[in-house]
Design a protein around this motif. Sequence first.
Motif, PDB file in Angstrom:
ATOM      1  N   THR A  52     -10.287 -43.493 102.233  1.00 21.20           N
ATOM      2  CA  THR A  52      -9.355 -43.410 103.348  1.00 21.20           C
ATOM      3  C   THR A  52     -10.091 -43.668 104.665  1.00 21.20           C
ATOM      4  OG1 THR A  52      -9.707 -41.061 103.757  1.00 21.20           O
ATOM      5  CG2 THR A  52      -8.099 -41.637 102.054  1.00 21.20           C
ATOM      6  N   SER A  53      -9.332 -43.786 105.728  1.00 20.30           N
ATOM      7  CA  SER A  53      -9.952 -43.993 107.036  1.00 20.30           C
ATOM      8  C   SER A  53     -10.810 -42.801 107.434  1.00 20.30           C
ATOM      9  CB  SER A  53      -8.878 -44.247 108.094  1.00 20.30           C
ATOM     10  OG  SER A  53      -7.954 -43.176 108.126  1.00 20.30           O
ATOM     11  N   GLY A  54     -10.498 -41.645 106.869  1.00 16.91           N
ATOM     12  CA  GLY A  54     -11.283 -40.448 107.155  1.00 16.91           C
ATOM     13  C   GLY A  54     -12.459 -40.236 106.220  1.00 16.91           C
ATOM     14  N   ARG A  71     -17.613 -46.872 104.009  1.00 20.12           N
ATOM     15  CA  ARG A  71     -17.067 -47.793 104.996  1.00 20.12           C
ATOM     16  C   ARG A  71     -17.696 -47.535 106.353  1.00 20.12           C
ATOM     17  NH1 ARG A  71     -10.718 -46.682 105.230  1.00 20.12           N
ATOM     18  NH2 ARG A  71     -10.753 -47.925 107.149  1.00 20.12           N
ATOM     19  N   ASP A  72     -17.721 -48.590 107.148  1.00 17.02           N
ATOM     20  CA  ASP A  72     -18.166 -48.519 108.531  1.00 17.02           C
ATOM     21  C   ASP A  72     -16.967 -48.931 109.368  1.00 17.02           C
ATOM     22  OD1 ASP A  72     -19.196 -48.995 111.067  1.00 17.02           O
ATOM     23  OD2 ASP A  72     -21.121 -49.694 110.303  1.00 17.02           O
ATOM     24  N   ASN A  73     -16.283 -47.967 109.944  1.00 18.51           N
ATOM     25  CA  ASN A  73     -15.057 -48.259 110.692  1.00 18.51           C
ATOM     26  C   ASN A  73     -15.331 -49.107 111.933  1.00 18.51           C
ATOM     27  OD1 ASN A  73     -13.393 -46.893 108.872  1.00 18.51           O
ATOM     28  ND2 ASN A  73     -13.664 -44.941 109.932  1.00 18.51           N
ATOM     29  N   ALA A  74     -16.504 -48.958 112.509  1.00 18.87           N
ATOM     30  CA  ALA A  74     -16.840 -49.752 113.697  1.00 18.87           C
ATOM     31  C   ALA A  74     -16.973 -51.231 113.355  1.00 18.87           C
ATOM     32  CB  ALA A  74     -18.129 -49.243 114.319  1.00 18.87           C
ATOM     33  N   LYS A  75     -17.347 -51.504 112.111  1.00 24.66           N
ATOM     34  CA  LYS A  75     -17.520 -52.887 111.668  1.00 24.66           C
ATOM     35  C   LYS A  75     -16.356 -53.366 110.804  1.00 24.66           C
ATOM     36  CE  LYS A  75     -22.583 -52.746 111.651  1.00 24.66           C
ATOM     37  NZ  LYS A  75     -23.810 -52.916 110.827  1.00 24.66           N
ATOM     38  N   ASN A  76     -15.368 -52.503 110.595  1.00 23.99           N
ATOM     39  CA  ASN A  76     -14.222 -52.844 109.738  1.00 23.99           C
ATOM     40  C   ASN A  76     -14.680 -53.354 108.381  1.00 23.99           C
ATOM     41  OD1 ASN A  76     -12.231 -52.266 111.776  1.00 23.99           O
ATOM     42  ND2 ASN A  76     -12.814 -54.191 112.765  1.00 23.99           N
ATOM     43  N   THR A  77     -15.643 -52.660 107.821  1.00 27.57           N
ATOM     44  CA  THR A  77     -16.280 -53.102 106.585  1.00 27.57           C
ATOM     45  C   THR A  77     -16.309 -51.977 105.559  1.00 27.57           C
ATOM     46  OG1 THR A  77     -17.646 -54.697 107.779  1.00 27.57           O
ATOM     47  CG2 THR A  77     -18.395 -54.054 105.585  1.00 27.57           C
ATOM     48  N   VAL A  78     -16.061 -52.340 104.310  1.00 30.18           N
ATOM     49  CA  VAL A  78     -16.156 -51.403 103.201  1.00 30.18           C
ATOM     50  C   VAL A  78     -17.220 -51.913 102.240  1.00 30.18           C
ATOM     51  CG1 VAL A  78     -14.312 -52.527 101.852  1.00 30.18           C
ATOM     52  CG2 VAL A  78     -14.847 -50.103 101.468  1.00 30.18           C
ATOM     53  N   TYR A  79     -17.924 -50.972 101.612  1.00 22.00           N
ATOM     54  CA  TYR A  79     -19.011 -51.304 100.708  1.00 22.00           C
ATOM     55  C   TYR A  79     -18.760 -50.672  99.341  1.00 22.00           C
ATOM     56  CZ  TYR A  79     -21.213 -52.054 105.253  1.00 22.00           C
ATOM     57  OH  TYR A  79     -21.486 -52.468 106.528  1.00 22.00           O
ATOM     58  N   LEU A  80     -19.357 -51.275  98.319  1.00 26.54           N
ATOM     59  CA  LEU A  80     -19.355 -50.689  96.986  1.00 26.54           C
ATOM     60  C   LEU A  80     -20.766 -50.827  96.420  1.00 26.54           C
ATOM     61  CD1 LEU A  80     -17.530 -49.365  94.782  1.00 26.54           C
ATOM     62  CD2 LEU A  80     -17.439 -51.633  93.716  1.00 26.54           C
ATOM     63  N   GLN A  81     -21.443 -49.712  96.311  1.00 28.45           N
ATOM     64  CA  GLN A  81     -22.772 -49.686  95.708  1.00 28.45           C
ATOM     65  C   GLN A  81     -22.595 -49.320  94.234  1.00 28.45           C
ATOM     66  OE1 GLN A  81     -26.003 -50.245  97.019  1.00 28.45           O
ATOM     67  NE2 GLN A  81     -26.620 -50.042  94.871  1.00 28.45           N
ATOM     68  N   SER A  82     -22.993 -50.213  93.348  1.00 29.52           N
ATOM     69  CA  SER A  82     -22.843 -49.988  91.920  1.00 29.52           C
ATOM     70  C   SER A  82     -24.209 -49.959  91.267  1.00 29.52           C
ATOM     71  CB  SER A  82     -21.990 -51.098  91.289  1.00 29.52           C
ATOM     72  OG  SER A  82     -20.709 -51.141  91.857  1.00 29.52           O
ATOM     73  N   ASN A  83     -24.441 -48.936  90.453  1.00 28.65           N
ATOM     74  CA  ASN A  83     -25.725 -48.755  89.777  1.00 28.65           C
ATOM     75  C   ASN A  83     -25.515 -48.684  88.268  1.00 28.65           C
ATOM     76  OD1 ASN A  83     -26.974 -48.410  92.393  1.00 28.65           O
ATOM     77  ND2 ASN A  83     -26.173 -46.317  92.381  1.00 28.65           N
TER      78      ASN A  83
END
Length: 119
Positions: A52-54, A71-83
């Motif tokens: 969520t945004s929070g 996510r980095d809301n300042a960059k409007n970016t979401v990440y997925l780290q998969s191991n």
Amino acid sequence: QVQLVESGGGLVQAGGSLRLSCAASGTFFAINDMRWFRQAPGKQRDLVASITSGGVTTYADSMKGRCTISRDNAKNTVYLQSNSLKPEDTAVYYCNARVFAGATWREVWGQGTLVTVSS
């Protein structure tokens, strides 16, 4: 026009790791939930993780404990780290976001990025 652009896919050996990124661009007022889905050949598109945004996160059982969504809301970016990736994690991974643009909320999809896990 709102676009989501994924990056970070590729070929990795079983047991390896990858970090996917998805950046939103264009004209919009806000982004609510951001999600990662994946679709293996011949199978339906399934939810992997959402945030969520929070910053509240949820994970599919198939990836729980092996991936982290952030996510980095300042960059409007979401990440997925998969191991600890497995061959069955091979799929096209899609980013999805609920975006407020044009005076309405709308679902936006990225073009997908291919992750191939070799045994």
